[in-house]
Scaffold this motif. Structure first.
Motif, mmCIF file in Angstrom:
data_model
loop_
_atom_site.group_PDB
_atom_site.id
_atom_site.type_symbol
_atom_site.label_atom_id
_atom_site.label_comp_id
_atom_site.label_asym_id
_atom_site.label_seq_id
_atom_site.Cartn_x
_atom_site.Cartn_y
_atom_site.Cartn_z
ATOM 1 N N HIS A 109 -29.970 32.711 -50.739
ATOM 2 C CA HIS A 109 -30.498 33.929 -51.581
ATOM 3 C C HIS A 109 -31.608 35.063 -50.550
ATOM 4 N N ARG A 110 -31.512 34.962 -49.470
ATOM 5 C CA ARG A 110 -32.153 35.732 -48.586
ATOM 6 C C ARG A 110 -31.989 37.128 -48.954
ATOM 7 N N PHE A 111 -30.586 38.277 -49.796
ATOM 8 C CA PHE A 111 -30.802 38.928 -50.260
ATOM 9 C C PHE A 111 -30.704 39.432 -51.969
ATOM 10 N N CYS A 112 -31.171 40.039 -52.271
ATOM 11 C CA CYS A 112 -30.955 40.334 -53.608
ATOM 12 C C CYS A 112 -29.890 40.532 -54.496
ATOM 13 N N GLY A 113 -29.491 40.043 -55.245
ATOM 14 C CA GLY A 113 -28.014 39.589 -55.924
ATOM 15 C C GLY A 113 -27.744 41.417 -56.770
ATOM 16 N N ASN A 114 -28.766 41.630 -57.332
ATOM 17 C CA ASN A 114 -28.796 43.214 -58.062
ATOM 18 C C ASN A 114 -29.365 44.576 -56.663
ATOM 19 N N GLU A 125 -44.557 28.665 -55.338
ATOM 20 C CA GLU A 125 -43.478 28.236 -56.319
ATOM 21 C C GLU A 125 -42.469 28.710 -55.695
ATOM 22 N N ARG A 126 -41.188 27.593 -56.385
ATOM 23 C CA ARG A 126 -39.698 27.413 -56.018
ATOM 24 C C ARG A 126 -39.228 28.498 -56.715
ATOM 25 N N ALA A 127 -39.711 30.272 -55.760
ATOM 26 C CA ALA A 127 -38.534 31.152 -56.089
ATOM 27 C C ALA A 127 -38.408 32.069 -55.158
ATOM 28 N N MET A 128 -37.000 32.850 -54.547
ATOM 29 C CA MET A 128 -36.805 34.120 -54.241
ATOM 30 C C MET A 128 -37.741 35.129 -54.778
ATOM 31 N N TYR A 129 -38.031 36.304 -54.085
ATOM 32 C CA TYR A 129 -38.832 37.678 -54.876
ATOM 33 C C TYR A 129 -38.528 38.693 -54.889
ATOM 34 N N CYS A 130 -37.635 39.847 -54.984
ATOM 35 C CA CYS A 130 -37.363 40.582 -54.782
ATOM 36 C C CYS A 130 -38.208 42.386 -55.124
ATOM 37 N N GLN A 131 -39.308 42.110 -54.610
ATOM 38 C CA GLN A 131 -40.378 43.435 -54.614
ATOM 39 C C GLN A 131 -39.706 44.582 -55.093
ATOM 40 N N PRO A 132 -38.419 45.307 -54.792
ATOM 41 C CA PRO A 132 -38.372 46.419 -55.050
ATOM 42 C C PRO A 132 -37.776 46.345 -56.868
ATOM 43 N N CYS A 133 -36.929 46.055 -57.195
ATOM 44 C CA CYS A 133 -36.946 45.288 -58.817
ATOM 45 C C CYS A 133 -37.389 44.265 -59.742
#
Ligand SMILES: NC(=O)c1ccc[n+]([C@@H]2O[C@H](COP(=O)([O-])OP(=O)(O)OC[C@H]3O[C@@H](n4cnc5c(N)ncnc54)[C@H](O)[C@@H]3O)[C@@H](O)[C@H]2O)c1
Ligand SMILES: [Mg+2]
Ligand SMILES: [Zn+2]
Length: 276
Positions: A109-114, A125-133
């Motif tokens: 999950h290094r890159f946003c799937g969206n 928090e155990r989460a990966m985050y995409c700022q743009p979306c």
């Protein structure tokens, strides 16, 4: 100090603690096991892809170093998670199983799937985050049903072509969107052996980090049909008498637990305990 293993999201900027190192070859280990003093491990010549603070073991912080490749460290070797499950200390296996799931998830999950942008680890928090979306991705867990089907003194066991030669096990399969655990179980049993079941009873669950299954274990009784094996998935399936069982799965697996519980009940022996 809490004894044993508890998961936590730790700040990787803080020094100290223990660390495990993971690569495509499994975990690094030496004569003392797979936990190394973290500062020592980070001084070795390792291609570190990411670092994760994963929890506490006997009150001490534990980190994961996710490596790009299985680098050589003098006096150390690499060993797969399955070998730790089969041979090693159970608590160490729990630590490594969790580390493997976090490492795999973060790596994938290094890159946003969206939108395809790079994702960032969310602090605390155990989460990966995409700022743009604003998409958050959490560790992936795949619910899987596993069931022992019985008919009096007989139990239904099957072989997948992937199994170790001779070993027979219980039927299992992944849940699909839109179905309950029981519906999944009935569908999987129909697909794999064309048998109908009744009196479904939940017996317990187990984390199965190969790579991210959550096994939900059941007992069910035979209700009808003749065994017809699913092409490619099931090599052979048979009814075995509890007094004449074939080679069975590893003792720490929930598959083995489901079999052992039924055999114990049938023969009036003490019931085993399900390893977490
Ligand atoms: N702990 C145990 O005792 C034990 C015993 C048996 C099976 N298992 C595990 O149960 C899981 C399911 O068993 P299975 O392999 O028979 O499954 P299955 O019968 O659903 O068939 C496997 C197929 O499902 C598909 N698949 C793979 N990953 C998936 C996912 N995450 N979600 C949906 N479909 C997926 C693939 O096409 C794969 O070939 C596996 O992870 C297996 O290792 C654990
Ligand atoms: Mg299956
Ligand atoms: Zn995005």
């Amino acid at each position: 100090m809490t004894l044993g293993w508890t998961t936590a999201v730790l700040d990787t900027d803080k020094p100290g603690g223990w660390a495990v190192a993971r690569s495509s070859e499994g975990f690094l280990y030496d004569d003392n096991g797979a936990l190394f003093p973290r500062e020592w491990l980070k001084r070795q010549d390792l291609a570190i892809l990411a670092e994760h603070g994963i929890g506490h073991l006997d009150g001490e912080p534990v980190y994961l170093l996710e490596l790009q490749r299985p680098d050589e460290v003098p006096g150390c070797s690499w060993k797969g998670l399955r070998a730790f499950m089969l041979e090693g200390d159970h608590t160490l296996y729990k630590v490594l199983g969790y580390a493997a799931q976090i490492g795999t998830w973060a790596r994938e999950h290094r890159f946003c799937g969206n939108c395809g942008q790079a994702m960032l680890q969310v602090p605390r928090e155990r989460a990966m985050y995409c700022q743009p979306c604003e998409l958050r991705s959490y560790p992936r867990i795949s619910p899987s049903m596993i069931v022992l089907i019985t008919r009096g003194d007989e139990i239904l066991l099957a072989r997948s072509p992937r199994f170790v030669t001779g070993v027979y096990s219980t039927l299992a399969g992944f849940a699909e969107p839109g179905e309950s655990a029981e519906e999944c179980l009935v569908r999987e049993v129909r697909e794999e052996v064309q048998i109908e079941v009744k009196n479904i009873e939940y017996l317990g669950s187990q984390c199965w980090p190969f790579p991210h299954s959550m096994m939900l274990g059941f007992h069910a009784e035979y209700a009808g049909g003749e065994i017809v094996c699913q092409e490619d998935e099931i090599e052979d399936a048979q009814w075995f008498n509890v007094h004449a069982l074939p080679p069975l799965p590893a003792s720490r697996s929930i598959a083995r637990y489901l079999i052992d519980v039924y055999v114990a009940r049938r023969l009036g022996h003490a019931e085993p305990v399900l390893p977490g």
